[in-house]
Design a protein around this motif. Structure first.
Motif, short mmCIF file in Angstrom:
data_model
loop_
_atom_site.label_atom_id
_atom_site.label_comp_id
_atom_site.label_asym_id
_atom_site.label_seq_id
_atom_site.Cartn_x
_atom_site.Cartn_y
_atom_site.Cartn_z
N LEU A 1 2.46 1.65 -3.46
CA LEU A 1 1.46 2.07 -4.44
C LEU A 1 1.09 3.54 -4.25
N GLY A 2 0.90 3.95 -3.01
CA GLY A 2 0.57 5.35 -2.72
C GLY A 2 1.69 6.29 -3.13
N LYS A 3 2.95 5.90 -2.87
CA LYS A 3 4.08 6.73 -3.24
C LYS A 3 4.19 6.86 -4.76
N GLY B 1 0.81 -1.21 0.00
CA GLY B 1 0.00 0.00 0.00
C GLY B 1 0.84 1.26 0.00
N LYS B 2 1.92 1.27 0.81
CA LYS B 2 2.81 2.43 0.84
C LYS B 2 3.48 2.64 -0.51
N ILE C 1 1.73 6.64 -6.97
CA ILE C 1 0.64 7.49 -7.45
C ILE C 1 0.95 8.95 -7.16
N LYS C 2 1.50 9.24 -5.98
CA LYS C 2 1.85 10.62 -5.61
C LYS C 2 2.91 11.18 -6.54
#
Length: 72
Positions: free
Chosen positions: A30-32, A27-28, A34-35
């Motif tokens: 993937l979030g990074k 999750g981390k 996308i950011k």
């Protein structure tokens, strides 16, 4: 749009495949990603000098040297 049942099934499959300890790391990451993608898109939109048309009548400052050409 994803229904709640489909989202729940995806989370359940991810939990089974990766295990509960790996899901936060995934999750981390993937979030990074996308950011960074969003910030890259915003940065590209802020560059108006790239979209402006260059003056095509302007001559180059220095002509290329003849020795730069490949010899046959």
């Amino acid at each position: 749009m994803i229904s709640p049942y489909t989202a729940g099934a995806l989370v359940l499959v991810a939990l089974i495949v990766f295990g509960p300890s790996k899901l936060p790391e995934i999750g981390k990451a993937l979030g990074k990603g996308i950011k960074e993608f969003k910030s890259g898109v915003v940065d590209e939109a802020k560059k108006p000098e790239d979209t402006q048309m260059m003056n095509v009548t302007e001559q180059p400052k220095e002509l290329p040297k003849a020795e730069d050409q490949t010899k046959q």
